[in-house]
Design an enzyme around this catalytic site. Structure first.
Site, PDB file in Angstrom:
ATOM      1  N   LYS A  44       2.844   5.649   6.972  1.00  8.19           N
ATOM      2  CA  LYS A  44       2.895   4.792   8.164  1.00  8.19           C
ATOM      3  C   LYS A  44       4.326   4.521   8.658  1.00  8.19           C
ATOM      4  O   LYS A  44       4.919   5.364   9.295  1.00  8.19           O
ATOM      5  CB  LYS A  44       2.134   3.497   7.905  1.00  8.19           C
ATOM      6  N   ASP A  69       0.740   1.089  -3.898  1.00  8.26           N
ATOM      7  CA  ASP A  69       0.419   1.761  -2.654  1.00  8.26           C
ATOM      8  C   ASP A  69       1.091   0.976  -1.532  1.00  8.26           C
ATOM      9  O   ASP A  69       0.593  -0.055  -1.079  1.00  8.26           O
ATOM     10  CB  ASP A  69      -1.103   1.828  -2.458  1.00  8.26           C
ATOM     11  N   TYR A 109      -7.377  -0.276  -0.275  1.00  8.51           N
ATOM     12  CA  TYR A 109      -7.685   1.033   0.311  1.00  8.51           C
ATOM     13  C   TYR A 109      -6.564   1.995  -0.039  1.00  8.51           C
ATOM     14  O   TYR A 109      -5.387   1.690   0.186  1.00  8.51           O
ATOM     15  CB  TYR A 109      -7.792   0.895   1.838  1.00  8.51           C
TER      16      TYR A 109
HETATM   17  C1  LIG Z   1      -2.692   1.024   1.671  1.00 14.66           C
HETATM   18  C2  LIG Z   1      -3.150   2.330   2.244  1.00 14.66           C
HETATM   19  N1  LIG Z   1      -3.158   3.421   1.470  1.00 14.66           N
HETATM   20  C3  LIG Z   1      -3.533   4.626   1.941  1.00 14.66           C
HETATM   21  C4  LIG Z   1      -3.928   4.778   3.250  1.00 14.66           C
HETATM   22  C5  LIG Z   1      -4.344   6.127   3.766  1.00 14.66           C
HETATM   23  O1  LIG Z   1      -3.371   6.601   4.655  1.00 14.66           O
HETATM   24  P1  LIG Z   1      -3.760   7.677   5.762  1.00 14.66           P
HETATM   25  O2  LIG Z   1      -4.634   7.015   6.761  1.00 14.66           O
HETATM   26  O3  LIG Z   1      -2.419   8.096   6.335  1.00 14.66           O
HETATM   27  O4  LIG Z   1      -4.425   8.816   5.051  1.00 14.66           O
HETATM   28  C6  LIG Z   1      -3.935   3.671   4.108  1.00 14.66           C
HETATM   29  C7  LIG Z   1      -4.370   3.792   5.510  1.00 14.66           C
HETATM   30  O5  LIG Z   1      -4.510   2.847   6.226  1.00 14.66           O
HETATM   31  C8  LIG Z   1      -3.542   2.409   3.583  1.00 14.66           C
HETATM   32  O6  LIG Z   1      -3.548   1.298   4.342  1.00 14.66           O
END
Ligand SMILES: Cc1ncc(COP(=O)(O)O)c(C=O)c1O
Length: 430
Positions: free
Chosen positions: A266, A238, A142
């Site tokens: 996060k 990521d 994700y």
């Molecule tokens: C690995 C990863 N990338 C990107 C995101 C997107 O972040 P946000 O919810 O702050 O937009 C998340 C959200 O859980 C994530 O777990």
């Protein structure tokens, strides 16, 4: 009725908020989304006056727990000194320096507010850097909800992982991504073979936290690094979940492989909205050469004050050793509780991220994650709530620096009782 105040609030929220929630994923909470009054340390209190040990932690950011005094102090002082100037201030570069010092190979930082935004600017940078459009993305990973990135995360009704994820998403979005199984280096090599490949970048979570908390196969990340170098492709980690969590330097430090860009969010600011792309100067400096990166709130002093306090706490000796120990205790305790009741299920952890994958003997792949018994797990989360334990759907449990041994012991006991309440004497879900 249990959670009657929350239930009433949920009904009222549905009148003014679509689905009664502010992020669609929260609607999956069972028996329904709860409403909270306050949090402190490892605990949360809901509007019905019930107390919980919090393993949701705001879906991950609260790595210091709820309202850590150092974070509250830093943010309060900054708030009194001005909440946002939309101009330069020293925390912008001081924190950028700390991020670059923490993550091997990173030279510069672009600040933004959410992980989705940061992933989006990373995509723009890699396209500008290579002059190519398409990117490799792995099943179950994700990278936020943008049209470009919300692909291949969960199977569609027909089981396919190659199509659109959301109604209203740009219909041509899947054409820009090559979606591959994770941990399958030959598949990546095949996608990059030939002199005319059109791939700008590979995006990967260094550990697949979003779909089963899966560590990379030995050599997989190093193999991606080699393939990227050989084919002129940008490697993007990521680290939105893994950054400052599975090691101070995230997956990059833990697995000893440096990407060209790292996406952070996060944990970095302990719960205030802050995200970043960190990366090598050659790619990052494209932001001064025609790549547009903008945002009213970018580099805001409140979020950076929170990041300052958070990184200071996380840099203290022993923090990451304590995460391993605490997560190990929780994992062992949950495993034993499942075994004691004859229940099939896997529990493991990567750093302070614990995963319970119900109904399967081993939670070791995206396929096992998808085939797990999530109906039973949903019933279990309700029994856990009844016993004062607040967890996410999907089996992922986050630990903070303030979850202590007593929290874990209490949790393991509650977990055993919750399991007993949801299975028959042979260990089968009721
Ligand atoms: C690995 C990863 N990338 C990107 C995101 C997107 O972040 P946000 O919810 O702050 O937009 C998340 C959200 O859980 C994530 O777990």
């Amino acid at each position: 009725m249990e959670w009657s105040q929350s239930a009433q609030m949920y009904e009222r929220a549905k009148l003014s908020l679509p689905g009664g929630v502010s992020s669609g994923l929260r609607a999956a909470m069972r028996p329904h989304p709860l409403f909270f009054e306050r949090g402190a340390g490892s605990r949360l209190w809901d509007v019905d006056g019930r107390e919980y040990v919090d393993y949701v932690l705001g879906w991950g950011p609260l790595i210091l727990g709820n309202s850590h005094p150092a974070l509250v102090d830093a943010v309060t002082r900054q708030l009194a000194a001005g909440q946002s100037s939309g101009a330069g201030h020293s925390r912008e570069f001081e924190l950028a320096e700390r991020v670059c010092a923490a993550i091997p190979g990173m030279d510069k930082v672009l600040w933004s507010n959410t992980g989705s935004e940061a992933a989006q600017i990373a995509l723009r940078l890699v396209r500008a850097a290579t002059g190519r459009v398409r990117f490799i993305k792995f099943h179950g990973h994700y990278h936020g909800w943008s049209d470009a990135m919300l692909l291949g995360y969960r199977p569609a009704a027909d089981g396919s992982l190659d199509g659109l994820t959301s109604r209203g998403q740009h219909p041509r979005a899947p054409a820009d991504a090559v979606m591959l199984p994770w941990n399958d280096l030959p598949a990546v090599a095949a996608a990059l073979s030939g002199p005319d490949h059109d791939i700008a970048a590979i995006f990967t979570e260094p550990a697949l936290c979003n779909s089963g908390v899966l560590p990379p196969a030995p050599g997989f990340l190093a193999g991606l690094r080699e393939l990227c170098d050989a084919h002129g492709v940008v490697l993007v980690f990521d680290e939105v979940i893994t950054g400052f969590r599975i090691a101070y330097g995230g997956g990059t430090e833990r697995y000893g492989v440096s990407p060209d860009l790292a996406v952070l969010a996060k944990a970095i600011a302990g719960g205030l909205p802050l995200s970043a792309v960190a990366g090598r100067a050659a790619v990052m400096d494209l932001a001064t050469q025609g790549v547009v990166h903008a945002g009213t709130y970018n580099g805001g002093p409140l979020a950076l004050a929170a990041a300052d306090a958070t990184l200071t706490e996380l840099a203290r000796p022993g923090v990451y050793e304590a995460f391993e120990e605490r997560a190990g205790q929780l994992t062992q305790g949950m495993r034993k509780a499942l075994a004691d009741h004859g229940v099939t299920g896997a529990v493991h952890h990567v750093g302070p991220v614990v995963q319970c994958t119900p109904g399967v003997p081993a939670g070791d792949s995206f396929a096992t994650f998808m085939s797990a018994d999530w109906d039973w797990y949903g019933a279990l989360t309700v029994e856990l709530l009844r016993r004062g334990i607040y967890v996410l759907p999907g089996g992922r449990w986050y630990l903070s620096t303030v979850h202590d041994e007593a929290d874990v012991n209490r949790t393991v006991a509650a977990f055993g009782a919750a399991v007993a309440a949801t299975v028959d004497t042979t260990g089968r879900p009721r």
